[in-house]
Structures are given as C-alpha cells and as structure tokens.
Design a protein around this motif. Structure first.
Motif, PDB file in Angstrom:
ATOM      1  N   ASP A 285      22.601  30.092  35.487  1.00  0.00           N
ATOM      2  CA  ASP A 285      22.466  30.660  36.825  1.00  0.00           C
ATOM      3  C   ASP A 285      23.144  29.818  37.886  1.00  0.00           C
ATOM      4  O   ASP A 285      23.483  30.294  38.952  1.00  0.00           O
ATOM      5  CB  ASP A 285      20.986  30.795  37.186  1.00  0.00           C
ATOM      6  N   LYS A 286      23.306  28.529  37.612  1.00  0.00           N
ATOM      7  CA  LYS A 286      23.844  27.629  38.636  1.00  0.00           C
ATOM      8  C   LYS A 286      25.331  27.338  38.467  1.00  0.00           C
ATOM      9  O   LYS A 286      25.864  26.508  39.177  1.00  0.00           O
ATOM     10  CB  LYS A 286      23.106  26.296  38.577  1.00  0.00           C
ATOM     11  N   PHE A 287      25.978  27.917  37.497  1.00  0.00           N
ATOM     12  CA  PHE A 287      27.409  27.705  37.269  1.00  0.00           C
ATOM     13  C   PHE A 287      27.702  26.249  36.929  1.00  0.00           C
ATOM     14  O   PHE A 287      28.716  25.704  37.323  1.00  0.00           O
ATOM     15  CB  PHE A 287      28.234  28.117  38.494  1.00  0.00           C
ATOM     16  N   ASP A 288      26.813  25.592  36.184  1.00  0.00           N
ATOM     17  CA  ASP A 288      27.005  24.173  35.880  1.00  0.00           C
ATOM     18  C   ASP A 288      28.263  23.928  35.057  1.00  0.00           C
ATOM     19  O   ASP A 288      29.064  23.046  35.359  1.00  0.00           O
ATOM     20  CB  ASP A 288      25.798  23.641  35.105  1.00  0.00           C
ATOM     21  N   GLY A 289      28.434  24.716  33.998  1.00  0.00           N
ATOM     22  CA  GLY A 289      29.601  24.526  33.143  1.00  0.00           C
ATOM     23  C   GLY A 289      30.890  24.787  33.875  1.00  0.00           C
ATOM     24  O   GLY A 289      31.896  24.096  33.661  1.00  0.00           O
ATOM     25  N   PHE A 290      30.880  25.762  34.766  1.00  0.00           N
ATOM     26  CA  PHE A 290      32.096  26.069  35.519  1.00  0.00           C
ATOM     27  C   PHE A 290      32.478  24.900  36.433  1.00  0.00           C
ATOM     28  O   PHE A 290      33.655  24.548  36.551  1.00  0.00           O
ATOM     29  CB  PHE A 290      31.886  27.327  36.352  1.00  0.00           C
ATOM     30  N   VAL A 291      31.480  24.293  37.063  1.00  0.00           N
ATOM     31  CA  VAL A 291      31.753  23.153  37.951  1.00  0.00           C
ATOM     32  C   VAL A 291      32.253  21.960  37.144  1.00  0.00           C
ATOM     33  O   VAL A 291      33.177  21.249  37.547  1.00  0.00           O
ATOM     34  CB  VAL A 291      30.494  22.812  38.754  1.00  0.00           C
TER      35      VAL A 291
ATOM     36  N   ALA B  48      30.359  26.358  45.441  1.00  0.00           N
ATOM     37  CA  ALA B  48      30.187  25.407  46.542  1.00  0.00           C
ATOM     38  C   ALA B  48      28.845  24.698  46.426  1.00  0.00           C
ATOM     39  O   ALA B  48      28.747  23.487  46.646  1.00  0.00           O
ATOM     40  CB  ALA B  48      30.292  26.146  47.871  1.00  0.00           C
ATOM     41  N   ARG B  49      27.816  25.436  46.041  1.00  0.00           N
ATOM     42  CA  ARG B  49      26.508  24.792  45.882  1.00  0.00           C
ATOM     43  C   ARG B  49      26.546  23.784  44.739  1.00  0.00           C
ATOM     44  O   ARG B  49      25.956  22.696  44.822  1.00  0.00           O
ATOM     45  CB  ARG B  49      25.436  25.846  45.622  1.00  0.00           C
ATOM     46  N   GLY B  50      27.257  24.142  43.653  1.00  0.00           N
ATOM     47  CA  GLY B  50      27.356  23.211  42.532  1.00  0.00           C
ATOM     48  C   GLY B  50      28.080  21.939  42.894  1.00  0.00           C
ATOM     49  O   GLY B  50      27.663  20.835  42.545  1.00  0.00           O
ATOM     50  N   ILE B  51      29.190  22.087  43.656  1.00  0.00           N
ATOM     51  CA  ILE B  51      30.009  20.905  43.963  1.00  0.00           C
ATOM     52  C   ILE B  51      29.348  20.052  45.038  1.00  0.00           C
ATOM     53  O   ILE B  51      29.237  18.837  44.910  1.00  0.00           O
ATOM     54  CB  ILE B  51      31.419  21.342  44.405  1.00  0.00           C
ATOM     55  N   TYR B  52      28.869  20.688  46.104  1.00  0.00           N
ATOM     56  CA  TYR B  52      28.444  19.928  47.276  1.00  0.00           C
ATOM     57  C   TYR B  52      26.950  19.623  47.304  1.00  0.00           C
ATOM     58  O   TYR B  52      26.510  18.837  48.136  1.00  0.00           O
ATOM     59  CB  TYR B  52      28.832  20.669  48.554  1.00  0.00           C
ATOM     60  N   ILE B  53      26.154  20.237  46.437  1.00  0.00           N
ATOM     61  CA  ILE B  53      24.716  19.958  46.445  1.00  0.00           C
ATOM     62  C   ILE B  53      24.249  19.430  45.093  1.00  0.00           C
ATOM     63  O   ILE B  53      23.733  18.319  44.986  1.00  0.00           O
ATOM     64  CB  ILE B  53      23.921  21.229  46.829  1.00  0.00           C
TER      65      ILE B  53
ATOM     66  N   GLU C  80      31.761  12.969  44.379  1.00  0.00           N
ATOM     67  CA  GLU C  80      32.179  11.752  45.086  1.00  0.00           C
ATOM     68  C   GLU C  80      32.847  10.771  44.129  1.00  0.00           C
ATOM     69  O   GLU C  80      33.829  10.108  44.477  1.00  0.00           O
ATOM     70  CB  GLU C  80      30.963  11.093  45.746  1.00  0.00           C
ATOM     71  N   LEU C  81      32.298  10.663  42.915  1.00  0.00           N
ATOM     72  CA  LEU C  81      32.890   9.755  41.927  1.00  0.00           C
ATOM     73  C   LEU C  81      34.302  10.192  41.564  1.00  0.00           C
ATOM     74  O   LEU C  81      35.222   9.367  41.430  1.00  0.00           O
ATOM     75  CB  LEU C  81      32.007   9.717  40.678  1.00  0.00           C
ATOM     76  N   LEU C  82      34.487  11.490  41.425  1.00  0.00           N
ATOM     77  CA  LEU C  82      35.818  11.999  41.125  1.00  0.00           C
ATOM     78  C   LEU C  82      36.776  11.736  42.273  1.00  0.00           C
ATOM     79  O   LEU C  82      37.934  11.343  42.050  1.00  0.00           O
ATOM     80  CB  LEU C  82      35.732  13.504  40.850  1.00  0.00           C
ATOM     81  N   SER C  83      36.309  11.917  43.489  1.00  0.00           N
ATOM     82  CA  SER C  83      37.155  11.611  44.647  1.00  0.00           C
ATOM     83  C   SER C  83      37.536  10.138  44.676  1.00  0.00           C
ATOM     84  O   SER C  83      38.678   9.782  44.962  1.00  0.00           O
ATOM     85  CB  SER C  83      36.424  11.972  45.939  1.00  0.00           C
TER      86      SER C  83
END
Lengths: 101, 167
Positions: free
Chosen positions: A57-63, B132-137, B144-147
C-alpha cells in the motif's frame, strides 16, 4: 495461462544470472560494467514484482527501486571515470591489465 | 497492472535475448546497443507491473543517460585500443525475429486480447503522492543518505579532476 508472480521472479533471476556469467566471463571493463547493470536490472524487476504482488500500500518497493537506480547510475559513473584514469596509463581495455589501483 | 501473457512473453523474449547478446557480442558498440534494449525492456516490465513512474525513470536514466556515459567512455578509450571486427549477422537475425514477432502479435493477436483503455488505470495523482510520501516521509533518511552519496561522488570527481590536472 495466467501470469503469476513467479514468472516475473524467474525473469529477474535469469537476468541476474546472465549478469553474473557475463561479469565472470568477459575481459572488457566496459562490458563488465554493462553486465553489472544487467544484474541490477534483474534485482529491480524483483523489487517491483514483490511490491506489485504482495499487497504494497505504501509503494515501498517502488521507492527502493528509485534509490537503486540512482545508486547504479552513480556507481557506473564513478567506475567509468576510474577506468578512464587508469586507461590513460595502461592503454588497455583488458581487465587483467588492471591488477592495481 | 496488465496481466496479459502475450505482452509478458514478448517482453521476456526481448529482455533475455538482448541481455545474452549484450554479454556475448564481442563488439562493444553492439553490446551497448543491446544493453539499451535490455533497459527499455525492463521499463516495459515495470509498466506492466503497474509502476509507470519507475518505468519512466528507468527509460530516462538507464535507457538514455547511462548509454551516453558509456558511449563517451567508449569513444575516449576504444579508439586507442585494438579495433575488433565482428559479424553482425546474429544480431541482425535476432532483431529481425524480434520485430517480426512484435508485428505479428500487435497486428494479429493483440487487438483481440488486449484493451489498453480498460486495463490501464490513469490515477497518476495517487501514484505521485504515494511516491512523494515514500521519499520525503517514510524513507527520508535513505533519501538523505543517497543525496549525501551523490554529493560525495561529485566532490570526488572534482578532486580527481584537480589532481589529474596537476599531475
């Protein structure tokens, strides 16, 4: 015939094995890097498959695939630049010429 | 997600064939071209698995940007080394077979078994907001580590360049 998760995982496994075999067999440095990128592509396909089929649901693998893509690009750029620096001294593409950094 | 066996088997055939060709062809330029096709086929896989965003990123970075870097490095290095001559017949045969199968499937089989507008959901706002929620939250520390890693790479390039110029 229905396509299941294992079909995609099998494709990822085959890509990973092709990359492993290529990285063991080839002598050209650039082809070695291409083989490593093919391995990384197989891993990314596995990530996306698990994310798509396992109720994500959270798109973890995609991220995570985004992170791996950025890391793979940075790793390839660094490796190619190191290869270019060493190539200026030894003038050879063969990986056996580069036994010391 | 597009759960269609025809699309899956075409993409599988393309990605495995081009991966084998990219590893076992001796000419480095042909190998690079086949690797580009592998990366584009992987973006097809991402798309049919329901991740359009990753498919675009894969096609843009691995299909376009990375081959430019590898092509530049081939230009700077291979010209000085010994050039190899190789028959491109296996590659031409494989390309011809792949194009024939794709044309056959898209013209004969696909219209009966595959309806794009029914199967592909266009809810891009939800997808982007989830990313966006996955990356930024959720994964902000990994981001940040990747940056930080990419910044170290750029600083390393600059230092190498400065030291190389002095020597």
């Amino acid at each position: 015939m229905e396509i299941t998760m294992y079909h995609y995982l099998f494709i990822g496994l085959i890509l990973f094995l092709i990359g492993v075999i290529g990285s063991v067999l080839v002598k050209n440095v650039i082809k070695l890097l291409i083989a490593i990128e093919i391995m990384l592509t197989g891993i990314n396909i596995n990530f996306i498959t698990f994310a798509a089929y396992c109720g994500n649901d959270k798109f973890d693998g995609f991220v995570l695939v985004l992170f791996y893509t950025a890391l793979g690009a940075a790793e390839l750029a660094v490796a190619l630049y190191l290869f270019y620096l060493m190539f200026r001294k030894k003038e050879s593409e063969n990986i056996e010429s580069y036994t010391e950094l | 997600m597009i759960n269609n066996p025809v699309v899956f088997y075409i993409a599988s055939f393309l990605i495995i064939g081009f991966a084998l060709l990219s590893v076992f062809l001796k000419n480095i330029i042909y190998s690079l071209l086949c690797a580009v096709m592998v990366f584009f086929s992987a973006s097809i896989f991402f798309y049919i698995l329901g991740s359009e965003y990753n498919a675009i990123i894969q096609a843009a970075i691995y299909g376009l940007a990375i081959p430019v870097i590898i092509g530049l490095s081939i230009m700077f290095t291979t010209g000085k080394a010994k050039s190899r001559k190789e028959s491109i017949l296996p590659m031409i045969i494989f390309f011809a077979c792949a194009l024939f199968i794709m044309a056959f499937v898209s013209l004969v089989m696909l219209p009966d078994s595959f309806h794009v507008m029914e199967l592909v959901p266009f809810n891009s706002y939800d997808v982007i907001s989830e990313f966006a929620r996955g990356i930024y939250i959720d994964y902000v520390w990994a981001f940040e580590l990747l940056s930080l890693l990419l910044t170290i790479v750029i600083a390393g390039f600059t230092l190498f360049r400065i030291k190389g110029g002095k020597s």
